[in-house]
Design an enzyme around this catalytic site. Structure first.
Site, PDB file in Angstrom:
ATOM      1  N   GLU A 128       1.865  13.050 -24.682  1.00 22.90           N
ATOM      2  CA  GLU A 128       3.126  13.363 -25.352  1.00 22.90           C
ATOM      3  C   GLU A 128       3.248  12.562 -26.644  1.00 22.90           C
ATOM      4  O   GLU A 128       2.861  11.397 -26.706  1.00 22.90           O
ATOM      5  CB  GLU A 128       4.309  13.073 -24.423  1.00 22.90           C
ATOM      6  N   SER A 129       3.755  13.209 -27.698  1.00 21.93           N
ATOM      7  CA  SER A 129       3.989  12.562 -28.987  1.00 21.93           C
ATOM      8  C   SER A 129       2.673  12.007 -29.542  1.00 21.93           C
ATOM      9  O   SER A 129       1.729  12.761 -29.744  1.00 21.93           O
ATOM     10  CB  SER A 129       5.065  11.485 -28.841  1.00 21.93           C
ATOM     11  N   SER A 130       2.582  10.702 -29.778  1.00 16.82           N
ATOM     12  CA  SER A 130       1.313  10.142 -30.234  1.00 16.82           C
ATOM     13  C   SER A 130       0.184  10.468 -29.262  1.00 16.82           C
ATOM     14  O   SER A 130      -0.964  10.689 -29.673  1.00 16.82           O
ATOM     15  CB  SER A 130       1.446   8.622 -30.398  1.00 16.82           C
ATOM     16  N   GLY A 132       0.084  13.240 -27.569  1.00 12.75           N
ATOM     17  CA  GLY A 132      -0.245  14.625 -27.867  1.00 12.75           C
ATOM     18  C   GLY A 132      -1.180  14.722 -29.053  1.00 12.75           C
ATOM     19  O   GLY A 132      -2.105  15.546 -29.083  1.00 12.75           O
ATOM     20  N   HIS A 269      12.726  15.569 -29.067  1.00 10.93           N
ATOM     21  CA  HIS A 269      11.463  14.858 -28.849  1.00 10.93           C
ATOM     22  C   HIS A 269      11.466  14.299 -27.422  1.00 10.93           C
ATOM     23  O   HIS A 269      11.636  13.092 -27.213  1.00 10.93           O
ATOM     24  CB  HIS A 269      11.329  13.743 -29.895  1.00 10.93           C
TER      25      HIS A 269
END
Length: 292
Positions: A128-130, A132, A269
């Site tokens: 997820e996020s970074s 991802g 987010h």
């Protein structure tokens, strides 16, 4: 297809593994082996976001509960220094075997294969996020290792490039970097020059109201991977498998979905949302829910 959220994880616990091999950036490794793990279990590498950790991702997502149900093992790495983002911006990270975080992550996978009987033909990655973003990096750097991946709230491989370790690329985060599918695909192919073997299938998720990483990055990711997987000229199909979920699928000539995107209307987010079927859909796409 009806996929329910996983039940809470059972009696198995997260195990810290201190020495797992070549680890140039000093990453930490935690491993979740469910009580009902298969003899040669599939391996899921699960990557946290900025300000997160492996144990936080373990407790805040449904992947461990799904591992209990289906018998795969989950690697939960943590960045160093703790709470930092993954390195998805340096030349080392964006090259196969180049160094930085991806090398340590690969060492974790090899360790699980050697010491826990992990199946080298069933290795997957999500984040997820970074995390991802790093999912996309690992799929580009090591296409011969991973069978599939699911990136939540990421950006295309190489989009976050700065030439520095753990740099921040504002234009990419803001959805202001737009290339053609061919240009994005060429960047992926450059990560492992000369590689002509099969490529991992890719699932991509993003919320339309994401204030940290712009929703436009989802379209750029889709362009990149549909080009890499040779389905960029195939008309995609779209449907709504759940309220506010808009899914688009790109299939090959045999009808196999190679790239799948989920645009979540109104979501910020926050993906994957715990207690929803999001993680289960990712596990299903990767094939980790196949019968025991």
């Amino acid at each position: 297809m009806s996929l329910s959220a996983a039940p809470p994880a059972g009696a198995a616990s997260l195990t810290r593994i201190a020495d797992f091999g070549n680890n140039p950036t000093g990453l930490q490794m935690h491993l979740y082996v469910p009580n009902g793990a298969k003899a040669h279990p599939a391996i899921l590498l699960a990557l946290h976001g900025c300000q997160g950790s492996g144990p936080y991702l373990y407790s805040s997502t449904d992947f461990a509960g799904l591992a209990d149900r289906y018998g795969f093992v989950v690697i939960y790495p943590s960045t160093n220094p703790g709470g930092s983002c993954w390195d998805v911006s340096s030349d080392q990270a964006l090259t196969r075997g180049g160094g930085s975080d991806p090398v340590g992550l690969m060492s974790m996978i090899t360790y699980v294969e050697r010491h826990y009987g992990g199946n080298p033909d069933a290795v997957y990655v999500t984040g997820e996020s970074s995390g991802g973003m790093m999912t996309n990096v690992m799929l580009a750097d090591y296409p011969d290792v991973f069978k599939a991946g699911a990136a939540f709230m990421g950006v295309p491989y190489h989009c976050f490039y700065t030439g520095t370790v753990r740099g921040w690329n504002g234009p990419c985060a803001g959805g202001q970097v737009s290339l053609s599918g061919q240009q994005w695909g060429d960047l992926v192919r450059r990560a492992y020059p000369g590689y002509t073997g099969p490529r991992p299938r890719v699932q991509l998720w993003h919320g339309t109201a994401d204030p940290i990483l712009n929703h436009r990055d989802l379209g750029e990711e889709a362009k990149q991977w549909s080009n890499v997987l040779g389905v960029d000229r195939t008309p995609p199909t779209s449907d709504t498998p759940a309220a506010d979920w808009n899914r688009t699928r790109y299939t090959d000539r045999s009808g196999t979905t190679q790239v799948e995107t989920y645009s979540i209307a109104g979501a910020g987010h926050q993906l994957p949302v715990q207690g929803t079927p999001m993680a289960a859909y990712a596990v299903h796409f990767m094939g980790l829910d196949r019968s025991r």
